[in-house]
Design an enzyme around this catalytic site. Structure first.
Site, mmCIF file in Angstrom:
data_model
loop_
_atom_site.group_PDB
_atom_site.id
_atom_site.type_symbol
_atom_site.label_atom_id
_atom_site.label_comp_id
_atom_site.label_asym_id
_atom_site.label_seq_id
_atom_site.Cartn_x
_atom_site.Cartn_y
_atom_site.Cartn_z
ATOM 1 N N ARG A 1 2.533 -10.876 10.259
ATOM 2 C CA ARG A 1 3.868 -10.264 10.398
ATOM 3 C C ARG A 1 4.941 -11.231 9.899
ATOM 4 N NH1 ARG A 1 2.284 -6.106 9.639
ATOM 5 N NH2 ARG A 1 0.330 -7.195 9.454
ATOM 6 N N LYS B 1 0.817 -1.220 0.000
ATOM 7 C CA LYS B 1 0.000 0.000 0.000
ATOM 8 C C LYS B 1 0.851 1.270 0.000
ATOM 9 C CE LYS B 1 -0.664 -0.099 5.019
ATOM 10 N NZ LYS B 1 0.042 1.090 5.415
ATOM 11 N N THR B 2 2.004 1.243 0.698
ATOM 12 C CA THR B 2 2.846 2.451 0.719
ATOM 13 C C THR B 2 3.369 2.735 -0.690
ATOM 14 O OG1 THR B 2 3.462 1.801 2.947
ATOM 15 C CG2 THR B 2 4.698 3.610 1.996
ATOM 16 N N GLN C 1 -7.336 -5.122 9.899
ATOM 17 C CA GLN C 1 -6.238 -4.727 10.792
ATOM 18 C C GLN C 1 -6.644 -3.572 11.700
ATOM 19 O OE1 GLN C 1 -2.074 -4.996 9.253
ATOM 20 N NE2 GLN C 1 -3.077 -5.103 7.269
ATOM 21 N N ASP D 1 -3.414 7.270 4.946
ATOM 22 C CA ASP D 1 -2.967 5.891 5.151
ATOM 23 C C ASP D 1 -3.612 5.359 6.433
ATOM 24 O OD1 ASP D 1 -1.580 3.574 4.841
ATOM 25 O OD2 ASP D 1 0.345 4.351 5.506
ATOM 26 N N GLU D 2 -3.699 4.029 6.573
ATOM 27 C CA GLU D 2 -4.237 3.376 7.792
ATOM 28 C C GLU D 2 -5.610 3.955 8.147
ATOM 29 O OE1 GLU D 2 -2.796 0.850 8.753
ATOM 30 O OE2 GLU D 2 -0.622 1.030 8.719
#
Length: 670
Positions: free
Chosen positions: A603, A28-29, A245, A214-215
């Protein structure tokens, strides 16, 4: 690296509102970085009219760095990349006159706010820590929901809510008098300002012509509203988020903001990123099957083109002491077999208290580790106190430092005195320290309050003069001795041992200050103002460098691990009552705990271990433990439970033997 079809769509869709539903590890970044470059290089946007907002300073720093690498620093100049709170602070700084704040306003951190609330509630709470904590949470939640004190008073139903609302009013009144803001104000104030002031709103909508967030699943009500007010009717924005998330409901985060977007912006385009570049197929299969137990508005399933990967392992320990030993033994064995580095491993847990035995076991085995979320040296209250004294001595106009120490240790200068002093200083447009010495202040304060303030002010000036004219080392020693800080520590610490430890920290700070003042063969000694500036910078650097790590095992909570990735992950305490947490089971919020387990699983890049105990000591009692329901929800054919023996083929046995012998040979060659 080429963009995949989903990423490509997300980068090139710029004609309307866009929601990118981005699974864990789906790049996504990269989408945000490429989209900023596309807006500037192909769509005619000037960098200074684009704002990208995220949640942590670390994420903002990384994004800035990656944009500069991708576009070149020159083209990226003027681009606004920051956290929500920094953006809010910038709006407040530029609009302080409209808001009615003096330009040099103070920012209160949690400790400053807690100290003020403790003083303001002396009669009602008598220092009760739980009540204070609950009040702080209530005020924070009100601010997060854009509720100002007068509204809180109107909507309060039961007795406690009414009391809390009145204390919120009292707190807000004092903050105004101090010309101070707390963390939540940095979103609340700009949002209300934009909501009620069309002129300011038009100006900022013109300033920010394209917005990226973002997020997005972590936004609360006020953050959602702030974005809505900034993008306005034009609605040129991209938000990136993952409902699976969302693990911060306790901070007011509302994953339903993702759904709300579709209602508020009917032309919203939804793009899903489902290809994961991080984890093996087996890890993703487990994560997908687990999270499918939660209800979803938007469905998505992560997939990977990496290998299927190693089975997930479940280790079972007799108790928590053995749990720590098992994790470290398994890690040492795995590191020896695979010739890996310590920095490849992370140990994740539900609560900070679980790290204690793990730390002990790592230390015993001389394994380097880094504990994320521990308190840094400069974050300790006693260091912040002495640093505030030193900041005030070298700059008496530092209102924030003044408010922290003027009545610490107590010297009879209470909140009502400070409120009057603050109002007087605001009216005269001077600092609170300067106001102490004005004759006119006599008409606003009692003689006793005036005497106490004057005595404090004189002490600060004398210390400053000693540092400038005499020996600055003596001046600092004189300061620490004369405020009777050691007595204060013994009165307020939980035990004499705790007070002793805190005094040790102050001795350490004194040693640093002395060394810097005196200099050495290579460096000339500094002045006290130079020392204070250097240490303040070191504090900021330390906070930033906490994110950096050498070759060391990473220990952190599942919450803190979000956004990170590690080749090998141990999730400890995967039991009912720990994960999911007992309070979540009681409150019927198991879905958020499942999302937390999903974050932990995703993770891991290559291998993943779950660790649980047969029994565990809690509140002095030994409790029997059951495996977490989440372990039972995972695809069992991908798990190897330690106590259920897997049959190893002859080939596998020979292969293991060969690799062990090869590693032993390698060791003896060194």
């Amino acid at each position: 690296m080429k963009l995949n079809p989903g990423q490509n769509d997300a980068v090139h869709y710029v004609s309307g509102p866009c929601l990118v539903l981005a699974g864990a590890g789906s790049g996504k970044t990269r989408v945000i970085i490429n989209k900023i470059a596309y807006l500037v290089q192909k769509c005619g946007y000037k960098a200074r009219t684009i704002a990208a907002v995220t949640f942590t300073n670390k994420a903002a720093r990384e994004m800035k760095e990656r944009v500069a690498q991708s576009m070149g620093r020159k083209e990226a100049r003027g681009l606004w990349i920051s956290t929500f709170h920094t953006l809010g602070l910038e709006i407040i700084k530029r609009e302080h006159k409209v808001i009615g704040l003096k330009p040099g306003f103070s920012l209160f951190d949690d400790q400053d706010s807690l100290a003020l609330l403790k003083e303001l509630t002396e009669d009602e709470f008598d220092g009760d820590k739980d009540l204070l904590k609950n009040l702080m949470t209530a005020i924070s939640n009100w601010k997060g929901d854009l509720i100002v004190p007068d509204q809180a008073v109107k909507i309060a139903v039961d007795e406690q809510a009414k009391l809390f609302a009145h204390l919120y009013q009292r707190y807000a009144k004092h903050m105004k008098a101090y010309n101070a803001l707390d963390f939540d104000d940095l979103i609340l104030i700009p949002t209300l300002l934009l909501r009620h002031n069309k002129e300011v709103r038009d100006k900022w909508q013109q300033r920010i012509q394209y917005m990226l967030v973002d997020e997005y699943q972590d936004t609360n009500t006020s953050q959602y509203e702030l974005v809505k007010l900034l993008v306005g009717q034009r609605a040129r924005f991209t938000v990136v988020g993952d409902d699976d998330q969302s693990i911060y409901s306790w901070r007011g985060a509302k994953p339903q903001n993702l759904v709300l977007l579709g209602k508020d912006f009917p032309t919203l385009k939804l793009i899903k990123l489902e290809q994961n570049y991080r984890s093996s197929q087996r890890i993703l299969r487990a994560a997908n099957i687990l999270i499918a137990n939660n209800p979803h508005v938007y469905d998505k399933a992560l997939f990977s083109e990496l290998a299927y990967g190693e089975p997930l392992r479940v280790l079972i320990a007799a108790n928590e002491e053995q749990e720590a030993e098992r994790v470290i033994a398994e890690m040492i064995r795995h590191k020896f077999m695979g010739k890996t580095k310590f920095g490849d491993y992370a140990i994740l847990y539900r609560g900070n208290h679980q790290s204690r035995l793990l730390e002990r076991s790592l230390m015993t085995n001389r394994i380097p580790y880094k504990l994320s979320g521990g308190t840094s040296f400069f974050g300790r209250a006693e260091i912040k106190d002495i640093m505030a004294y030193l900041r005030l001595v070298v700059n008496p106009d530092d209102d924030n430092a003044f408010l922290r120490v003027v009545n610490l240790p107590k010297r009879g200068i209470g909140p009502s005195t400070l409120e009057r002093l603050g109002n007087y200083a605001n009216g005269r447009h001077i600092s609170m320290f300067e106001a102490i010495f004005e004759a006119e202040l006599n008409h606003h304060l009692t003689p006793a309050a005036m005497g106490a303030l004057y005595k404090f002010g004189q002490f600060v000036i004398d210390t400053g003069e000693k540092a400038t004219r005499g020996d600055p080392v003596d001046a600092v020693k004189h300061l620490i001795r004369n405020i009777n800080y050691e007595d204060y520590l013994y009165e307020t610490s939980t035990s004499a041992k705790a007070a002793e430890m805190r005094m040790k920290n102050i001795s350490e700070l004194y040693r640093w200050v002395t060394e810097m003042l005196q200099g050495d063969d290579l460096d000339e000694g500094m002045t006290l103002p130079e020392v204070v500036t250097r240490l303040t910078l070191r504090d900021m650097m330390e906070r930033n460098s906490e994110d950096e790590g050498g070759d060391q095992v990473q220990l952190m909570t599942l919450h803190a691990s979000k956004g990170l990735e590690f080749p090998y992950v141990f999730m400890v305490g995967t039991e009912e009552r720990i994960l999911p947490h007992q309070s979540s089971i009681d409150e019927g919020n198991v879905e958020e705990e499942r999302r937390l387990a999903y974050v932990g699983i995703t993770r891991a890049q290559k291998e993943l271990w779950f660790v649980l105990c047969r029994e565990r000591r809690q509140f002095g009692e030994t409790m029997r433990c059951e495996p977490s329901r989440f372990l039972l929800e995972l695809p069992q054919d991908d798990l190897i439970w330690e106590n259920r023996k897997q049959v190893q083929s002859e080939d596998q046995r020979q292969q293991t033997g060969k690799s062990n012998i090869a590693n032993l040979r390698d060791m003896f060659k060194k």
